[in-house]
Design an enzyme around this catalytic site. Structure first.
Site, mmCIF file in Angstrom:
data_model
loop_
_atom_site.group_PDB
_atom_site.id
_atom_site.type_symbol
_atom_site.label_atom_id
_atom_site.label_comp_id
_atom_site.label_asym_id
_atom_site.label_seq_id
_atom_site.Cartn_x
_atom_site.Cartn_y
_atom_site.Cartn_z
ATOM 1 N N GLN A 15 -0.464 -2.698 -1.881
ATOM 2 C CA GLN A 15 0.179 -2.128 -3.065
ATOM 3 C C GLN A 15 -0.941 -1.709 -4.010
ATOM 4 O OE1 GLN A 15 2.945 -4.619 -5.298
ATOM 5 N NE2 GLN A 15 3.524 -2.917 -6.640
ATOM 6 N N HIS A 44 8.892 3.472 -0.558
ATOM 7 C CA HIS A 44 8.411 4.584 0.271
ATOM 8 C C HIS A 44 9.552 4.987 1.211
ATOM 9 C CE1 HIS A 44 3.929 4.157 -0.405
ATOM 10 N NE2 HIS A 44 4.283 2.921 -0.711
ATOM 11 N N ASP A 101 5.207 11.838 -2.428
ATOM 12 C CA ASP A 101 3.920 11.139 -2.467
ATOM 13 C C ASP A 101 2.793 12.167 -2.428
ATOM 14 O OD1 ASP A 101 3.038 7.963 -1.548
ATOM 15 O OD2 ASP A 101 1.530 9.550 -1.449
ATOM 16 N N HIS A 153 7.962 0.759 -6.095
ATOM 17 C CA HIS A 153 8.276 2.055 -5.489
ATOM 18 C C HIS A 153 8.658 1.849 -4.039
ATOM 19 C CE1 HIS A 153 3.930 1.311 -5.371
ATOM 20 N NE2 HIS A 153 3.925 1.908 -4.186
HETATM 21 P P1 AMP Z 1 1.307 1.697 -2.559
HETATM 22 O O1 AMP Z 1 0.022 1.667 -1.780
HETATM 23 O O2 AMP Z 1 2.465 1.100 -1.820
HETATM 24 O O3 AMP Z 1 1.131 1.112 -3.940
HETATM 25 O O4 AMP Z 1 1.690 3.222 -2.712
HETATM 26 C C1 AMP Z 1 1.276 4.011 -3.787
HETATM 27 C C2 AMP Z 1 1.518 5.422 -3.369
HETATM 28 O O5 AMP Z 1 1.519 6.219 -4.529
HETATM 29 C C3 AMP Z 1 0.465 6.000 -2.426
HETATM 30 O O6 AMP Z 1 1.099 6.424 -1.230
HETATM 31 C C4 AMP Z 1 -0.128 7.163 -3.227
HETATM 32 O O7 AMP Z 1 -0.432 8.253 -2.402
HETATM 33 C C5 AMP Z 1 0.983 7.469 -4.200
HETATM 34 N N1 AMP Z 1 0.602 8.079 -5.462
HETATM 35 C C6 AMP Z 1 -0.357 7.658 -6.321
HETATM 36 N N2 AMP Z 1 -0.367 8.434 -7.419
HETATM 37 C C7 AMP Z 1 0.616 9.356 -7.254
HETATM 38 C C8 AMP Z 1 1.106 10.443 -8.046
HETATM 39 N N3 AMP Z 1 0.571 10.753 -9.232
HETATM 40 N N4 AMP Z 1 2.132 11.170 -7.538
HETATM 41 C C9 AMP Z 1 2.662 10.888 -6.337
HETATM 42 N N5 AMP Z 1 2.246 9.872 -5.567
HETATM 43 C C10 AMP Z 1 1.241 9.127 -6.002
#
Ligand code: AMP
Length: 115
Positions: free
Chosen positions: A95, A103, A33, A101
């Site tokens: 989200q 975590h 992440d 995804h």
């Molecule tokens: P969510 O809030 O459950 O949708 O989680 C999305 C996650 O994606 C967050 O923890 C972000 O920090 C992570 N994220 C967004 N863009 C990227 C990226 N390009 N590479 C890695 N993590 C990302």
């Protein structure tokens, strides 16, 4: 479901944009992440585009199982004693990326309820 052209996680899974990839299978990909909440914070995503975990379960249950197995592999690689495995579903649950995804979070103490 096939890849979505404007989805950032589809692009990372396809190798079209960089990701800090820590594991992969035929069905899913694991990468760190960008804004880690713990020493280990990895996202496990299906290679195919599905909006959330239930959509993966409905369309591709083998892929959902594969994601949990890849999460376990990552946890073993990182020598985690235990880890939190979380799917946020819907904007109200924070989200922010609408490609399913998982975590995988570990390497720090946890309290319950999550804080
Ligand atoms: P969510 O809030 O459950 O949708 O989680 C999305 C996650 O994606 C967050 O923890 C972000 O920090 C992570 N994220 C967004 N863009 C990227 C990226 N390009 N590479 C890695 N993590 C990302």
């Amino acid at each position: 479901m096939s890849a979505s052209t404007d989805c950032i996680f589809c692009k990372i899974a396809a190798g079209e944009i960089p990701g800090d990839i820590v594991g992969e299978t035929e069905l899913s990909v694991a990468f760190r992440d960008l804004m880690p909440q713990a020493p280990t914070h990895v996202l496990v995503v299906p290679r195919g585009h599905h909006e959330n975990a239930a959509a993966v379960a409905e369309a591709a249950p083998d892929t959902l199982a594969d994601m949990f197995l890849l999460a376990r592999t990552v946890a073993e690689q990182e020598a985690l004693e235990g880890y939190r495995a979380v799917f946020n579903t819907g904007a109200a649950a924070q989200q922010t990326v609408f490609h399913a995804h998982l975590h995988v979070i570990g390497g720090r103490p946890f309290t319950w309820p999550p804080g």
